[in-house]
Design an enzyme around this catalytic site. Sequence first.
Site, PDB file in Angstrom:
ATOM      1  N   HIS A 163      12.861  50.151  63.111  1.00 23.13           N
ATOM      2  CA  HIS A 163      12.354  50.447  64.222  1.00 23.13           C
ATOM      3  C   HIS A 163      13.726  49.781  65.532  1.00 23.13           C
ATOM      4  CE1 HIS A 163       8.551  52.824  63.485  1.00 23.13           C
ATOM      5  NE2 HIS A 163       9.140  51.495  62.329  1.00 23.13           N
ATOM      6  N   LYS A 211      19.952  15.090  51.411  1.00 23.33           N
ATOM      7  CA  LYS A 211      21.289  14.745  50.322  1.00 23.33           C
ATOM      8  C   LYS A 211      21.843  13.301  50.869  1.00 23.33           C
ATOM      9  CE  LYS A 211      24.816  16.906  46.963  1.00 23.33           C
ATOM     10  NZ  LYS A 211      25.789  17.700  46.966  1.00 23.33           N
ATOM     11  N   GLU A 218      20.898  15.385  62.495  1.00 24.44           N
ATOM     12  CA  GLU A 218      19.551  16.013  62.321  1.00 24.44           C
ATOM     13  C   GLU A 218      18.601  14.901  62.050  1.00 24.44           C
ATOM     14  OE1 GLU A 218      22.519  17.765  62.189  1.00 24.44           O
ATOM     15  OE2 GLU A 218      22.974  19.304  62.719  1.00 24.44           O
ATOM     16  N   ARG A 230      23.089  24.168  49.064  1.00 23.34           N
ATOM     17  CA  ARG A 230      22.198  25.472  49.345  1.00 23.34           C
ATOM     18  C   ARG A 230      21.981  25.811  47.413  1.00 23.34           C
ATOM     19  NH1 ARG A 230      27.298  25.051  50.681  1.00 23.34           N
ATOM     20  NH2 ARG A 230      29.348  26.292  49.163  1.00 23.34           N
ATOM     21  N   LYS A 283      29.295  18.018  61.109  1.00 24.48           N
ATOM     22  CA  LYS A 283      28.725  17.074  61.133  1.00 24.48           C
ATOM     23  C   LYS A 283      29.782  15.518  62.062  1.00 24.48           C
ATOM     24  CE  LYS A 283      26.483  17.713  57.096  1.00 24.48           C
ATOM     25  NZ  LYS A 283      25.958  17.482  55.458  1.00 24.48           N
TER      26      LYS A 283
HETATM   27  C1  G6Q Z   1      25.091  23.009  51.785  1.00 22.40           C
HETATM   28  C2  G6Q Z   1      25.632  22.311  52.726  1.00 22.40           C
HETATM   29  C3  G6Q Z   1      24.372  21.932  53.954  1.00 22.40           C
HETATM   30  C4  G6Q Z   1      23.773  21.256  53.972  1.00 22.40           C
HETATM   31  C5  G6Q Z   1      23.207  20.173  55.221  1.00 22.40           C
HETATM   32  C6  G6Q Z   1      22.516  19.661  55.124  1.00 22.40           C
HETATM   33  O1  G6Q Z   1      25.272  23.465  50.994  1.00 22.40           O
HETATM   34  O2  G6Q Z   1      26.058  21.367  52.502  1.00 22.40           O
HETATM   35  O3  G6Q Z   1      24.020  22.419  54.651  1.00 22.40           O
HETATM   36  O4  G6Q Z   1      22.470  20.602  52.951  1.00 22.40           O
HETATM   37  O5  G6Q Z   1      23.959  19.718  55.967  1.00 22.40           O
HETATM   38  O6  G6Q Z   1      23.148  18.028  53.728  1.00 22.40           O
HETATM   39  P1  G6Q Z   1      21.841  16.647  53.255  1.00 22.40           P
HETATM   40  O7  G6Q Z   1      20.703  17.622  52.833  1.00 22.40           O
HETATM   41  O8  G6Q Z   1      22.959  16.226  53.033  1.00 22.40           O
HETATM   42  O9  G6Q Z   1      21.141  16.536  54.820  1.00 22.40           O
END
Ligand code: G6Q
Length: 556
Positions: free
Chosen positions: A398, A219, A225, A282, A518
């Site tokens: 189990h 996003k 990462e 999410r 982050k």
């Molecule tokens: C979700 C969080 C988090 C996010 C990741 C990746 O609601 O904000 O899990 O999706 O940190 O973020 P980017 O899509 O910005 O890389």
Amino acid sequence: MRVNTLAPMAADTPMTLRSLDAWKRLEAHNAEIGSTHLRDLFAADSARGERLVAEAAGLQLDFSKNRISDETIDLLAALAAERGLAERREAMFRGERINVSEDRSVLHVALRMPRERSLVVDGTDVVKQVHAVLDRMGAFCERVRSGEWRGHTGEPIRNVINIGIGGSDLGPVMAYEALRHYSNREMTFRFVSNVDGTDFAEATRDLDPAVTLFVVCSKTFTTLETMTNARTAREWALAGLGGDKAAIAKHFVAVSTNDAGVAEFGIDTENMFEFWDWVGGRYSMDSAIGLSTMLAVGPGAFAEMLAGFHAIDEHFREAPTERNLPALMGLLAVWYGDLFGARTVAVLPYEQYLKRFPAYLQQLTMESNGKHVTLDGTRVDYETGAVYWGEPGTNGQHSFYQLIHQGTKLIPCDLIGFCEPLNPLGDDHDLLLANVFAQAEALAFGKTADEVRAEGTPEALVPHRVFEGNRPTNTILARRLTPETLGSLVALYEHSVFTQGTVWNINSFDQWGVELGKVLAKRIVPELQSPDEPELAHDSSTSALIRRYRAHRSGG
Ligand code: G6Q
């Protein structure tokens, strides 16, 4: 004009949860019914198992094996009303900025609105925007799936690797696994999320760059990462394709809200699929973040999945609380979390394709409702989000079910089953579903000492073999796991989360805890990499760990 109804709403809600009339009545009611055994509730009412059932969008929720009476449902519905569930739900659907701490609308519901709908927010028809991107995604997926889209060496794409983390990974990987039955089996799909190089190395070790497409999902397009893995992927692809930078355009596409970041990374924005800041990470699996899902199952099945989401959206918006599946599930979670002290909820899908569903739900539920202050910043004096966890049945039986059956903790469970198997083999499916029903039955009714004795059990063993029962479950039953059912199931939990957040008066749509993660490591990276012994100003434990790592690392 921008409307923010929540700030005034928060101000108009001076009552804390505990001082609400509906809450007090619920507490008094809990004192009466809280210790009543499910055995007695069922014995007193032979129609209970048929009455306490609700249905929507092909999902049937049997909530009869909960420690509730009809009055409980009425009181929970009254609590939802007093807490403004209907108003806040409408505010979300209208696109108001209900995510107050980030000053954003929360419009994942717009991602699945049909084309003919319109929703104008700040002067823009977001449904139009959504469908424009869906159309571009569809055209792109058709080209890749048909082999028309060629890689740098002229070969069609065979492998798709989604690079993303959190909301840009968990939805795509869960949906791919859930819908694998419907996926193009000629293609390989993998998901790289962890900054641990092992994730990338294992995902690519047997793949040919010439037929591999990377979908970089972020996003923000700044996440450590994802950016690290995307750079590794670029090097890997260039190394395998003769180093010609022109290859990038054929092997990389991006999904983001940040076109400048995408361009700076070197991906042509022609190859970018956009989404918007009103889609929470999410809550983004049915935005362009679902590109890998669409590549796997095709635009038609993706549209079916969106229709499944939308069907529950409509249901959530319109059905009265006592028949409203997400509202009921959310309110029951509040009932157990706040009035019985239950700390966790187990989600137990009896469907192997849903193996990543509990992991997906962990983020959805815990990142949304793991909050300790109300919308106006006051510390809550009640419990909020529970720990969600789970594994597919029957495997879990189990393993950890022992604690659910005979431990000292109350763990409400959601059991999820499907009437028709996707891979019929002998009588497997009957055995699987027999376990769903048997577990719910055993958890509710248990086995008394007299029943254990009647089986001829030696007296010394009787206490060990007693099952107290009175362990609550929801059973969610659907006809078959289809793209549509999957959409409905996810939307069910999304709106259950919303319902819980509304009762708790918290912001289910920010994630400052993730933001912290982050930035934290960024300070330590240079200390690990510095050629000279760095001056460490951490606590003694952190400094010692850093020194130990510096002393022992192999240097790669
Ligand atoms: C979700 C969080 C988090 C996010 C990741 C990746 O609601 O904000 O899990 O999706 O940190 O973020 P980017 O899509 O910005 O890389």
